[in-house]
Design a protein around this motif. Structure first.
Motif, short mmCIF file in Angstrom:
data_model
loop_
_atom_site.label_atom_id
_atom_site.label_comp_id
_atom_site.label_asym_id
_atom_site.label_seq_id
_atom_site.Cartn_x
_atom_site.Cartn_y
_atom_site.Cartn_z
N MET A 1 0.84 -1.18 0.00
CA MET A 1 0.00 0.00 0.00
C MET A 1 0.88 1.24 0.00
N SER A 2 0.64 2.15 -0.94
CA SER A 2 1.47 3.35 -1.01
C SER A 2 0.78 4.51 -0.31
N ILE A 3 1.58 5.44 0.16
CA ILE A 3 1.08 6.62 0.85
C ILE A 3 0.63 7.64 -0.20
N PRO A 4 -0.55 8.23 -0.04
CA PRO A 4 -1.03 9.23 -1.01
C PRO A 4 -0.10 10.44 -1.09
N ALA A 5 -0.06 11.07 -2.26
CA ALA A 5 0.79 12.23 -2.46
C ALA A 5 0.19 13.49 -1.85
N THR B 1 4.78 11.78 14.04
CA THR B 1 4.16 10.46 13.88
C THR B 1 3.78 10.20 12.43
N LEU B 2 3.12 11.17 11.81
CA LEU B 2 2.64 10.98 10.44
C LEU B 2 3.79 10.94 9.44
N ARG B 3 4.79 11.78 9.64
CA ARG B 3 5.97 11.75 8.75
C ARG B 3 6.69 10.42 8.84
N SER B 4 6.74 9.85 10.04
CA SER B 4 7.40 8.55 10.20
C SER B 4 6.66 7.45 9.44
N LYS B 5 5.39 7.71 9.13
CA LYS B 5 4.58 6.75 8.37
C LYS B 5 4.57 7.09 6.87
N GLY B 6 5.33 8.13 6.48
CA GLY B 6 5.46 8.47 5.07
C GLY B 6 4.56 9.59 4.57
N VAL C 1 -3.16 6.62 17.12
CA VAL C 1 -2.53 6.68 15.80
C VAL C 1 -3.14 5.67 14.84
N ASP C 2 -3.45 4.49 15.30
CA ASP C 2 -4.04 3.47 14.41
C ASP C 2 -5.40 3.94 13.88
N VAL C 3 -6.21 4.54 14.75
CA VAL C 3 -7.51 5.06 14.32
C VAL C 3 -7.31 6.20 13.33
N LEU C 4 -6.35 7.08 13.62
CA LEU C 4 -6.08 8.20 12.72
C LEU C 4 -5.63 7.71 11.34
N ILE C 5 -4.74 6.74 11.30
CA ILE C 5 -4.27 6.19 10.02
C ILE C 5 -5.43 5.58 9.25
N ASP C 6 -6.32 4.88 9.94
CA ASP C 6 -7.50 4.33 9.27
C ASP C 6 -8.36 5.44 8.66
#
Length: 124
Positions: free
Chosen positions: A1-5, A24-29, A113-118
């Protein structure tokens, strides 16, 4: 799964919250922008078409998140931009109040963070 631009705009009057979420978000790409002022954030949204979602603190001085979301929804260019209400208010009815104000989703602080990423995966 790629991170959106598309970029994530974090709007919060507390720079510590911006720092923590951005890190946190930058560490996830993810690519993040930030503003400590809602009026400036709206200006950023109007100028930058690469902003794909907004994480909006609801309790800020001068212009709170409720007024900011109202202005976003009234702007023809911005009205479809997803906004996630991020707030320390977690009392019964607070989620509904945020959604009624025009937020697409609601997440309480401290942010899971998991809920936010979802949520990001849903709206980006």
């Amino acid at each position: 799964m790629s991170i959106p631009a598309k970029k994530i705009l974090i709007v919060d009057d507390d720079t510590r919250n911006i720092f923590a979420l951005s890190l946190t978000l930058r560490s996830k790409g993810y690519t993040c922008l930030s503003s400590t002022d809602a009026a400036r954030a709206i200006n950023m949204m109007q100028q930058d078409d690469t902003i794909g979602i907004v994480l909006m603190d609801m309790m800020m001085p001068e212009m709170d998140g409720y007024e900011a979301i109202n202005r976003i929804r009234d702007d023809k260019k911005l009205r479809d931009l997803p906004v996630i209400a991020v707030t320390a208010q977690a009392m019964p009815g607070d989620r509904e109040k945020c959604l009624e104000a025009g937020a697409n989703a609601y997440i309480s602080k401290p942010v899971n963070v998991d809920v936010l990423i979802d949520l990001l995966n849903t709206y980006l």
